[in-house]
Motif scaffolding. Sequence first.
Motif, mmCIF file in Angstrom:
data_model
loop_
_atom_site.group_PDB
_atom_site.id
_atom_site.type_symbol
_atom_site.label_atom_id
_atom_site.label_comp_id
_atom_site.label_asym_id
_atom_site.label_seq_id
_atom_site.Cartn_x
_atom_site.Cartn_y
_atom_site.Cartn_z
ATOM 1 N N MET A 234 0.880 -1.195 0.000
ATOM 2 C CA MET A 234 0.000 0.000 0.000
ATOM 3 C C MET A 234 0.904 1.227 0.000
ATOM 4 N N SER A 235 0.601 2.208 -0.876
ATOM 5 C CA SER A 235 1.407 3.455 -0.857
ATOM 6 C C SER A 235 1.086 4.176 0.452
ATOM 7 N N GLU A 236 1.065 5.497 0.444
ATOM 8 C CA GLU A 236 0.847 6.209 1.704
ATOM 9 C C GLU A 236 -0.487 5.792 2.317
ATOM 10 N N LYS A 237 -0.521 5.690 3.645
ATOM 11 C CA LYS A 237 -1.782 5.253 4.263
ATOM 12 C C LYS A 237 -2.071 6.059 5.511
ATOM 13 N N ALA A 238 -3.352 5.983 5.931
ATOM 14 C CA ALA A 238 -3.787 6.549 7.209
ATOM 15 C C ALA A 238 -4.116 5.365 8.104
ATOM 16 N N THR A 239 -3.834 5.485 9.371
ATOM 17 C CA THR A 239 -4.168 4.381 10.289
ATOM 18 C C THR A 239 -5.205 4.876 11.282
ATOM 19 N N LEU A 240 -6.332 4.167 11.292
ATOM 20 C CA LEU A 240 -7.396 4.490 12.233
ATOM 21 C C LEU A 240 -7.258 3.541 13.426
ATOM 22 N N VAL A 241 -7.133 4.121 14.609
ATOM 23 C CA VAL A 241 -6.996 3.285 15.810
ATOM 24 C C VAL A 241 -8.304 3.354 16.591
ATOM 25 N N VAL A 242 -8.950 2.188 16.762
ATOM 26 C CA VAL A 242 -10.202 2.137 17.532
ATOM 27 C C VAL A 242 -9.988 1.081 18.615
ATOM 28 N N GLY A 243 -9.807 1.541 19.846
ATOM 29 C CA GLY A 243 -9.503 0.590 20.909
ATOM 30 C C GLY A 243 -8.173 -0.088 20.589
ATOM 31 N N ASP A 244 -8.201 -1.417 20.596
ATOM 32 C CA ASP A 244 -6.947 -2.137 20.304
ATOM 33 C C ASP A 244 -6.779 -2.391 18.809
ATOM 34 N N ALA A 245 -7.820 -2.022 18.036
ATOM 35 C CA ALA A 245 -7.785 -2.348 16.593
ATOM 36 C C ALA A 245 -7.139 -1.206 15.806
ATOM 37 N N TYR B 203 -6.666 0.133 11.771
ATOM 38 C CA TYR B 203 -7.127 -0.084 10.392
ATOM 39 C C TYR B 203 -6.300 0.817 9.468
ATOM 40 N N ASP B 204 -5.572 0.225 8.544
ATOM 41 C CA ASP B 204 -4.821 1.010 7.563
ATOM 42 C C ASP B 204 -5.726 1.352 6.382
ATOM 43 N N LEU B 205 -5.808 2.623 6.076
ATOM 44 C CA LEU B 205 -6.663 3.080 4.963
ATOM 45 C C LEU B 205 -5.786 3.784 3.935
ATOM 46 N N PRO B 206 -5.921 3.463 2.670
ATOM 47 C CA PRO B 206 -5.048 4.083 1.660
ATOM 48 C C PRO B 206 -5.322 5.579 1.525
ATOM 49 N N ILE B 207 -4.270 6.325 1.229
ATOM 50 C CA ILE B 207 -4.416 7.756 0.883
ATOM 51 C C ILE B 207 -4.321 7.836 -0.639
ATOM 52 N N ILE B 208 -5.313 8.457 -1.266
ATOM 53 C CA ILE B 208 -5.224 8.605 -2.730
ATOM 54 C C ILE B 208 -4.955 10.073 -3.036
#
Length: 429
Positions: A1-12, A14-19
């Motif tokens: 995955m190129s640049e990404k955003a990481t969403l942290v919810v509790g212990d989880a 989630y990597d989300l792609p940046i377009i």
Amino acid sequence: MSEKATLVVGDAHYDLPIIEGSEGERAVDIRQLRARSGLITLDPGYGNTGSCESAITFIDGDRGILRYRGIPIEQFAEAPNFVEVAWLLIFGHLPTREEYRAFAADLTAQADLDENMKHHFEGFPRSAPPMAILSAMINALSCFHPELFELEDPERFRMAAARLISKIRTIAAYAYRHSRGLPFIYPDPRLRYVPNFLHMLFSQPYVQWHCDEAVCEALNLVLILHADHEQNCSTSTVRMVGSSQANLFASCAAGVCALWGPLHGGANVEVLTMLEQIHGGNLTAEEYVRLAKDRDSKVRLMGFGHRVYKNFDPRARMLAEVAERLLARLGQDDPLLQIARRLEEIALRDPYFVDRQLYPNVDFYSGIILRAIGIPTNMFTVIFAIGRLPGWIAHWWEQRQGDGSRIARPRQIYVGDRERPYVAMDERL
Ligand code: SDX
């Protein structure tokens, strides 16, 4: 995955792609967010949410930039030609000489309405708002051209686009004539797009209205500056309706309804009302600005502010110049222009507007130009719709060509009652 955003919810996590778009705009791509996290995002008014990727119009609200298919709008000011810009927006390139000739010929050939459509106008009261007539008659058009329901074929789409762009003028002119009890004036195939529209508006039987070159140029530029504006309220409406596979006419009729709102295309009427109120002596410009700053007054400085522009709306700058130039060419001295200039001067020095980055928008000066041409206030938003139609068509087609097969269906956060039983009538308090 190129640049990404990481969403942290509790212990989880989630990597989300940046377009990233072609002008460097960046977005967190949340297409998989719910599937992976069970979460949705909430953004009433969509101020932070992109609904699509589009190649039609680019706006930089901080730098006051507006480009149609990459061409800065300022470059259309020299010999403005609305038909050419309509082609550019819809088909993605400036038309060759042959493409332009053929398109212009189609617009000329398609200007008439089926004679049976005229009976619909007679059914409206003369006081009917022209925007109500416009949306109704654009939908009614499809009843007379059922062959245009299915537009998979690019040639059929091009013909449907030409029909709509040509006939919207005739519908608008007939709505105006009906409201004044005047006979309908047929389109004149010898006239170009804008002069033909003004001919249908203002000619009388046996007395042809002649379009002053300055007026023709001004109205071409007004239509060009209204032609598209990426995902504004009415264009998003056209895309939303088109996403259900609704036909082009129904989708554009819905766009007319969205544009009608006073916070959107209806603002140009509100600006004139505001200027006339001040001119009539009810309020001074200073008093009006004071009211607009008072949240409890429910008064806004109409034609000011914008969701995207946090600098000057480049269209407002251009329209202010067109207004000055046209009034001078016509030898008119409209006091409303001076009042508009005074309001702009006061507001741009006032911290309330400066701190909120509120500047004149496209609606602030457009009405003064239309008034100078002789177009009545209740037709101003109709003129906006004629200008915006190529943009609506372009977005409808772009969505249809892309992966627009998915119906647009936003989610929500439910905040109503938890589960509870039905209560029989006799047992209700
Ligand atoms: C168009 O989206 C497009 O691209 C639209 C358009 C296009 O080409 O399609 O550009 C055409 O619709 C132009 C806008 C025409 N509408 C108006 O001129 C109506 C007046 N303007 C406002 O109603 C308002 O500025 C909007 C609707 C244009 C934008 O609204 P936003 O982005 O939701 O901003 P907001 O209402 O959240 O306002 C932020 C603050 C508020 O104050 P606070 O809560 O911070 O105290 O600014 C204030 C607002 O009260 N504010 C105004 C104001 N506009 C915003 N205060 C006084 N007068 C105004 N005009």
